[in-house]
Design an enzyme around this catalytic site. Structure first.
Site, mmCIF file in Angstrom:
data_model
loop_
_atom_site.group_PDB
_atom_site.id
_atom_site.type_symbol
_atom_site.label_atom_id
_atom_site.label_comp_id
_atom_site.label_asym_id
_atom_site.label_seq_id
_atom_site.Cartn_x
_atom_site.Cartn_y
_atom_site.Cartn_z
ATOM 1 N N LEU A 194 8.256 4.779 0.111
ATOM 2 C CA LEU A 194 6.880 4.964 -0.340
ATOM 3 C C LEU A 194 6.633 6.373 -0.871
ATOM 4 O O LEU A 194 7.161 7.353 -0.357
ATOM 5 C CB LEU A 194 5.917 4.673 0.813
ATOM 6 C CG LEU A 194 6.009 3.264 1.427
ATOM 7 C CD1 LEU A 194 4.975 3.108 2.530
ATOM 8 C CD2 LEU A 194 5.820 2.180 0.372
ATOM 9 N N GLU A 244 3.457 8.708 -3.512
ATOM 10 C CA GLU A 244 2.019 8.806 -3.780
ATOM 11 C C GLU A 244 1.496 7.667 -4.636
ATOM 12 O O GLU A 244 0.328 7.288 -4.534
ATOM 13 C CB GLU A 244 1.705 10.149 -4.450
ATOM 14 C CG GLU A 244 1.810 11.343 -3.518
ATOM 15 C CD GLU A 244 0.881 11.231 -2.324
ATOM 16 O OE1 GLU A 244 -0.273 10.804 -2.502
ATOM 17 O OE2 GLU A 244 1.303 11.570 -1.206
ATOM 18 N N HIS A 299 2.389 4.505 -4.403
ATOM 19 C CA HIS A 299 2.075 3.425 -3.459
ATOM 20 C C HIS A 299 0.773 3.704 -2.716
ATOM 21 O O HIS A 299 -0.058 2.806 -2.524
ATOM 22 C CB HIS A 299 3.209 3.267 -2.429
ATOM 23 C CG HIS A 299 4.498 2.790 -3.003
ATOM 24 N ND1 HIS A 299 5.626 3.566 -3.009
ATOM 25 C CD2 HIS A 299 4.849 1.611 -3.586
ATOM 26 C CE1 HIS A 299 6.623 2.890 -3.560
ATOM 27 N NE2 HIS A 299 6.181 1.706 -3.917
ATOM 28 N N ASP A 336 4.635 -0.928 -13.715
ATOM 29 C CA ASP A 336 5.340 -2.193 -13.950
ATOM 30 C C ASP A 336 4.370 -3.160 -14.629
ATOM 31 O O ASP A 336 4.010 -4.193 -14.067
ATOM 32 C CB ASP A 336 5.841 -2.758 -12.624
ATOM 33 C CG ASP A 336 6.834 -1.826 -11.944
ATOM 34 O OD1 ASP A 336 7.946 -1.687 -12.452
ATOM 35 O OD2 ASP A 336 6.477 -1.225 -10.917
ATOM 36 N N GLN A 379 5.417 -6.796 -15.149
ATOM 37 C CA GLN A 379 5.354 -7.492 -13.858
ATOM 38 C C GLN A 379 3.910 -7.845 -13.508
ATOM 39 O O GLN A 379 3.633 -8.952 -13.021
ATOM 40 C CB GLN A 379 5.951 -6.600 -12.776
ATOM 41 C CG GLN A 379 5.787 -7.133 -11.362
ATOM 42 C CD GLN A 379 6.384 -6.208 -10.333
ATOM 43 O OE1 GLN A 379 7.589 -6.211 -10.143
ATOM 44 N NE2 GLN A 379 5.561 -5.409 -9.673
ATOM 45 N N ARG A 385 5.552 8.170 -11.206
ATOM 46 C CA ARG A 385 6.077 8.148 -9.841
ATOM 47 C C ARG A 385 6.800 6.830 -9.589
ATOM 48 O O ARG A 385 6.308 5.756 -9.916
ATOM 49 C CB ARG A 385 4.956 8.341 -8.827
ATOM 50 C CG ARG A 385 4.383 9.760 -8.847
ATOM 51 C CD ARG A 385 3.495 10.028 -7.658
ATOM 52 N NE ARG A 385 2.943 11.375 -7.688
ATOM 53 C CZ ARG A 385 3.556 12.461 -7.241
ATOM 54 N NH1 ARG A 385 4.765 12.350 -6.702
ATOM 55 N NH2 ARG A 385 2.985 13.639 -7.307
ATOM 56 N N SER A 407 10.047 5.091 -6.760
ATOM 57 C CA SER A 407 11.012 5.292 -5.674
ATOM 58 C C SER A 407 12.361 5.730 -6.226
ATOM 59 O O SER A 407 13.110 6.471 -5.573
ATOM 60 C CB SER A 407 11.174 3.996 -4.871
ATOM 61 O OG SER A 407 9.939 3.603 -4.322
#
Length: 283
Positions: free
Chosen positions: A33, A35, A37, A152, A155, A186, A188
């Protein structure tokens, strides 16, 4: 903070909350996780009574086994951060067999062409995996609202199509891209970048900004050629694709049409780390 590993226990708790008239929000994540998220969690907390954060690295949406193997897993740290963010969060951390059952496999979906362009073109079966895990999570959590980041964007549109086709009573909320100080979206995956590549990857955002500027006077074909030329001259980044597409259909455009909304979409490699980003061009 309540942590659930088993879906039946989670469903029982959520059924009790729903019977009390509580609005349930869901923020699906694959962990590691950051920022971005937490901006989704914050958005969910503003409009929902209780928020479920799921953490599950979904194997069926990875077309590359090495990418799945290298995906960062930081569950202990994630749980600490969630506890600090809000004590009344509900966290769902299933394993694959708990979520999928004995056979971890994707269902096949027809997303009416949304799945066959851009990411779908380069990542075989990816959106079947996404559709499958989101359908499973929605069936367990039964959220009133679900929150997804616009990084995304393809998605996001596919999940909207999923809820439409399955007639699910879930409001899909798209949240703005959160960026690092350099402009890099940002993600992962950013944690896998070397310091040098993380700095150089800001070029992706700079290219999108310039594309937006050019969109006012230049054709989509001109801008695409310009972007490809910029990346050919960059020693740190390798372009996989750049496309200007209709925001709703995600179809690549040949010429601009009045009244339509367009976005620029990009995927590039920084060393062996694949990064994606996008930007509205005429909002």
């Amino acid at each position: 903070m309540q942590i659930f590993k088993e879906k039946e226990a989670l469903k029982s708790t959520l059924n009790g909350l729903r019977s009390d008239g509580k609005i349930i929000g869901l923020v699906p994540t694959m962990g590691a996780l950051h920022e971005g998220h937490f901006s989704l969690v914050k958005e969910a907390l503003q409009t929902c009574d209780r928020v479920v954060v799921s953490i599950f690295v979904n194997p069926t949406q990875f077309d590359n086994p090495k990418d799945l193997e290298k995906y960062p897993r930081t569950l202990e740290k994630d749980l600490e951060l969630l506890q600090q963010a809000r004590e009344d969060l509900i966290v769902f951390v299933p394993n694959a067999s708990e979520l999928y059952g004995p056979t971890v496999t994707s269902e096949h979906f027809n997303f009416e062409g949304l799945e066959s362009v851009m990411e779908g073109k380069f990542r075989s079966g990816h959106f079947d995996g996404v559709g499958t895990v989101i359908k499973l999570l929605f069936s367990i959590v039964e959220p009133h609202k679900a929150f997804f980041g616009e990084k995304d964007y393809q998605q996001l549109q596919i999940i909207r199509k999923l809820t439409e086709k399955l007639e699910l009573p879930v409001e899909i909320v798209g949240c703005p891209i959160l960026r690092e100080d350099s402009g890099l979206a940002r993600s992962s995956r950013n944690e896998r970048l070397s310091k040098q590549h993380r700095e150089k990857a800001a070029f992706i955002y700079q290219t999108l900004l310039k594309s937006k500027e050019l969109f006012g006077t230049k054709s989509a074909e001109y801008i695409t050629r310009w972007v490809e030329e910029q990346f050919r001259n960059d020693p740190f980044l390798k372009l996989e694709y750049f496309e200007i597409a209709n925001t709703k259909t995600l179809k690549k455009i040949n010429r601009k049409r009045k009244g339509n909304q367009y976005r620029a979409f990009i995927a590039a490699y920084a060393d062996d780390v694949r990064l994606i980003d996008n930007m509205p061009l005429n909002n």
